[in-house]
Design a protein around this motif. Sequence first.
Motif: not given
Length: 69
Positions: A6-8, A13-15, A20-23, A57-65
């Motif tokens: 799950e962590e991997a 997904e975060l990578a 995507y955000m860089q593009r 925000s997306a990272i915080e949501i992913a970490q909380a999940a």
Amino acid sequence: MTDLSEEASLKKELAGLFQYMQRVREEIAAIHYPADDENRFEKMSDQLDAIVETTKSAIEIAQAAKFAI
């Protein structure tokens, strides 16, 4: 699914999100704005700030999940 897989998966997904955000950043920077350079950079700065906040925000949501599992 194990905690390690799950962590991997979350890291992958975060990578992907980061790439995507860089593009998106590059595309925003490439947009042609009016000749007013000062105004153009203010708009780009605002847009990039919004991208950074959304990514955080997306990272915080992913970490909380991750911790909720």
